[in-house]
Design an enzyme around this catalytic site. Structure first.
Site, PDB file in Angstrom:
ATOM      1  CB  CYS A 116       4.185 -55.681 -57.669  1.00  0.00           C
ATOM      2  SG  CYS A 116       5.660 -54.703 -57.885  1.00  0.00           S
ATOM      3  CG  HIS A 255       5.250 -58.949 -56.167  1.00  0.00           C
ATOM      4  ND1 HIS A 255       5.745 -59.072 -57.446  1.00  0.00           N
ATOM      5  CD2 HIS A 255       5.885 -57.884 -55.626  1.00  0.00           C
ATOM      6  CE1 HIS A 255       6.619 -58.121 -57.660  1.00  0.00           C
ATOM      7  NE2 HIS A 255       6.728 -57.378 -56.571  1.00  0.00           N
ATOM      8  CG  ASN A 285       9.939 -56.657 -57.949  1.00  0.00           C
ATOM      9  OD1 ASN A 285       9.060 -56.869 -58.775  1.00  0.00           O
ATOM     10  ND2 ASN A 285       9.792 -55.803 -56.953  1.00  0.00           N
TER      11      ASN A 285
HETATM   12  N1  ACO Z   1      24.452 -52.936 -51.904  1.00  0.00           N
HETATM   13  C1  ACO Z   1      25.056 -52.638 -50.728  1.00  0.00           C
HETATM   14  N2  ACO Z   1      24.492 -51.843 -49.808  1.00  0.00           N
HETATM   15  C2  ACO Z   1      23.289 -51.335 -50.080  1.00  0.00           C
HETATM   16  C3  ACO Z   1      22.595 -51.602 -51.288  1.00  0.00           C
HETATM   17  C4  ACO Z   1      23.248 -52.430 -52.229  1.00  0.00           C
HETATM   18  N3  ACO Z   1      22.683 -52.745 -53.399  1.00  0.00           N
HETATM   19  N4  ACO Z   1      21.438 -50.952 -51.274  1.00  0.00           N
HETATM   20  C5  ACO Z   1      21.348 -50.301 -50.114  1.00  0.00           C
HETATM   21  N5  ACO Z   1      22.465 -50.519 -49.391  1.00  0.00           N
HETATM   22  C6  ACO Z   1      22.804 -50.007 -48.069  1.00  0.00           C
HETATM   23  C7  ACO Z   1      22.043 -48.740 -47.746  1.00  0.00           C
HETATM   24  O1  ACO Z   1      22.701 -47.604 -48.272  1.00  0.00           O
HETATM   25  C8  ACO Z   1      22.083 -48.758 -46.229  1.00  0.00           C
HETATM   26  O2  ACO Z   1      23.342 -48.300 -45.796  1.00  0.00           O
HETATM   27  P1  ACO Z   1      23.452 -47.298 -44.524  1.00  0.00           P
HETATM   28  O3  ACO Z   1      22.915 -48.101 -43.365  1.00  0.00           O
HETATM   29  O4  ACO Z   1      24.894 -47.023 -44.458  1.00  0.00           O
HETATM   30  O5  ACO Z   1      22.598 -46.126 -44.889  1.00  0.00           O
HETATM   31  C9  ACO Z   1      21.992 -50.254 -45.885  1.00  0.00           C
HETATM   32  O6  ACO Z   1      22.380 -50.945 -47.090  1.00  0.00           O
HETATM   33  C10 ACO Z   1      20.602 -50.695 -45.492  1.00  0.00           C
HETATM   34  O7  ACO Z   1      19.666 -50.161 -46.416  1.00  0.00           O
HETATM   35  P2  ACO Z   1      18.109 -50.460 -46.300  1.00  0.00           P
HETATM   36  O8  ACO Z   1      17.374 -49.714 -47.365  1.00  0.00           O
HETATM   37  O9  ACO Z   1      17.698 -50.240 -44.868  1.00  0.00           O
HETATM   38  O10 ACO Z   1      18.118 -52.021 -46.618  1.00  0.00           O
HETATM   39  P3  ACO Z   1      16.951 -53.054 -46.444  1.00  0.00           P
HETATM   40  O11 ACO Z   1      17.396 -54.152 -45.592  1.00  0.00           O
HETATM   41  O12 ACO Z   1      15.630 -52.399 -46.149  1.00  0.00           O
HETATM   42  O13 ACO Z   1      16.831 -53.649 -47.943  1.00  0.00           O
HETATM   43  C11 ACO Z   1      15.387 -53.442 -49.852  1.00  0.00           C
HETATM   44  C12 ACO Z   1      16.486 -52.793 -49.018  1.00  0.00           C
HETATM   45  C13 ACO Z   1      15.964 -54.719 -50.442  1.00  0.00           C
HETATM   46  C14 ACO Z   1      14.974 -52.504 -50.967  1.00  0.00           C
HETATM   47  C15 ACO Z   1      14.174 -53.790 -48.956  1.00  0.00           C
HETATM   48  O14 ACO Z   1      13.847 -52.664 -48.157  1.00  0.00           O
HETATM   49  C16 ACO Z   1      12.936 -54.201 -49.719  1.00  0.00           C
HETATM   50  O15 ACO Z   1      12.891 -55.239 -50.342  1.00  0.00           O
HETATM   51  N6  ACO Z   1      11.849 -53.418 -49.633  1.00  0.00           N
HETATM   52  C17 ACO Z   1      10.528 -53.739 -50.172  1.00  0.00           C
HETATM   53  C18 ACO Z   1      10.414 -53.445 -51.624  1.00  0.00           C
HETATM   54  C19 ACO Z   1       8.967 -53.670 -52.057  1.00  0.00           C
HETATM   55  O16 ACO Z   1       8.214 -54.440 -51.473  1.00  0.00           O
HETATM   56  N7  ACO Z   1       8.542 -52.985 -53.090  1.00  0.00           N
HETATM   57  C20 ACO Z   1       7.131 -53.078 -53.473  1.00  0.00           C
HETATM   58  C21 ACO Z   1       6.922 -53.959 -54.581  1.00  0.00           C
HETATM   59  S1  ACO Z   1       7.920 -53.513 -55.965  1.00  0.00           S
HETATM   60  C22 ACO Z   1       6.903 -52.722 -57.174  1.00  0.00           C
HETATM   61  O17 ACO Z   1       5.760 -52.366 -56.965  1.00  0.00           O
HETATM   62  C23 ACO Z   1       7.629 -52.370 -58.479  1.00  0.00           C
END
Ligand code: ACO
Length: 328
Positions: A116, A255, A285
């Site tokens: 990214c 990003h 993204n």
């Molecule tokens: N729909 C419904 N529920 C979901 C989904 C979905 N699509 N995805 C995950 N959940 C659930 C999980 O299973 C979890 O349930 P549980 O509590 O029963 O286990 C709950 O939602 C919370 O999951 P988290 O992973 O803690 O959710 P979070 O609030 O952290 O959001 C996300 C996830 C959107 C991926 C976030 O962590 C994020 O944006 N992270 C950063 C990503 C990033 O910066 N990447 C680097 C750049 S990308 C690159 O280099 C290609």
């Protein structure tokens, strides 16, 4: 070789494929909801490239627009860098395929793999070549077909990604230009975000396919906090290097991984949210293409004035991160 004082952006372009995949479409594919995706990420829809559109096609479309905007012919371009983690093939580089399609026969061409942060890395590398007089100009492109490495059965990741490309032409300028850049890498956290299969470690086999190793694996929750810290730090350090502060910034062009990451960065930088350019709601993204498309959109739509300060700010797999400060 004549050293160049100022290197700036003389043209921009962006391209996204026609097909729109909404959160409601995703509700039919995995156990998710528009409400969850919108509140947790800010994404409403993303674009998906057609089967006959590999990354190079997206890149070429964006590049043609950037060349037109810059009023530079492809035969004049001396350097092409494509930032991508979804190249058409392992080799040759996607930049070579772009060169051939554009007939930019004079250009030296290579790809950069910095996820990214790829477009920020590409801009910084290209700037050095122009500044030290090696090349007169450069076409840099961030292009991704992330849909080709997305696991459409994994709700944790498939809701996040989209396809697209952005490009810009860099050349010597009389005023403004790229006034500072800052890059950083931490290879100790590779396993937070990676694609295990298809390389020399786990070459493609029936086993790697069955084990879904050709798709993005991500520990999003852990990345979230690191992304906030690194993007804040990169913006601060790049601004400090050129003697500016957050109050001088017209737009941060970040990003687009998650709107909550961006609001957290804004808070840490003490910047109003209006100064953070967002397109994640439309495109999700797009890895290296996110900052590239966002830059192009800012230039096309925001009526920038001479002296405005833009900060490209990105973070991704590697881990890699960085920022470029551009004076308009
Ligand atoms: N729909 C419904 N529920 C979901 C989904 C979905 N699509 N995805 C995950 N959940 C659930 C999980 O299973 C979890 O349930 P549980 O509590 O029963 O286990 C709950 O939602 C919370 O999951 P988290 O992973 O803690 O959710 P979070 O609030 O952290 O959001 C996300 C996830 C959107 C991926 C976030 O962590 C994020 O944006 N992270 C950063 C990503 C990033 O910066 N990447 C680097 C750049 S990308 C690159 O280099 C290609």
């Amino acid at each position: 070789m004549k050293k160049i004082n100022k290197v700036g952006i003389i043209g921009v372009g962006d391209y996204v494929p026609d097909k729109v995949l909404t959160n409601f479409d995703l509700e039919k594919m995995v156990d998710t909801s528009d409400e969850w995706i919108t509140t947790r990420t800010g994404i409403k829809q993303r674009r998906i490239a057609a089967n006959n559109q590999p990354t190079s096609v997206l890149a070429i479309n964006a590049a043609k627009k950037a060349l037109k905007d810059a009023n530079v012919g492809p035969e004049q371009i001396e350097l092409i860098i494509v930032a991508t983690i979804t190249p058409d093939m392992h080799f040759p580089s996607t930049a070579c395929i772009v060169q051939s399609a554009l007939k930019a026969n004079k250009a030296v061409c290579f790809d950069i793999s910095a996820a990214c942060a790829g477009f920020v890395y590409a801009m910084t590398v290209a700037e050095q070549f122009i500044r030290n007089g090696t090349y007169k100009n450069a076409l840099i492109i961030g292009a991704e077909k992330l849909s080709s490495i997305t696991d459409w059965k994994d709700r944790n990741t498939c809701i996040l990604f989209g396809d697209g490309a952005g490009a810009c032409v860099l050349a010597p300028v009389k005023t403004g230009g790229i006034i500072s850049s800052y890059l950083e890498t931490n290879g100790n956290l590779v396993d937070l975000l990676y694609m295990p299969g298809g390389g020399s470690r786990f070459p493609a086999s029936i086993k790697t396919v069955n084990e879904r190793m050709h798709f993005i694996k991500m520990r999003g929750n852990e990345l979230f906090k690191i992304a906030v810290r690194c993007m804040t730090d990169a913006a601060n350090k790049a601004l400090k290097k050129c003697g500016l502060g957050c109050a001088d910034v017209t737009y941060i062009i970040p990003h687009q991984a998650n709107v909550r990451i961006l609001w957290a960065v804004a808070k840490k930088l003490s910047m109003p949210q209006e100064k953070i350019f967002l397109n994640i709601q439309k495109f999700g993204n797009m890895s290296s293409a996110s900052t590239a498309v966002a830059l192009s959109e800012v230039v096309r739509t925001k009526k920038l004035k001479k002296g405005d300060i833009l900060v490209l700010d990105a973070f991704g797999a590697g881990l890699v991160w960085g920022a470029c400060v551009i004076e308009w």
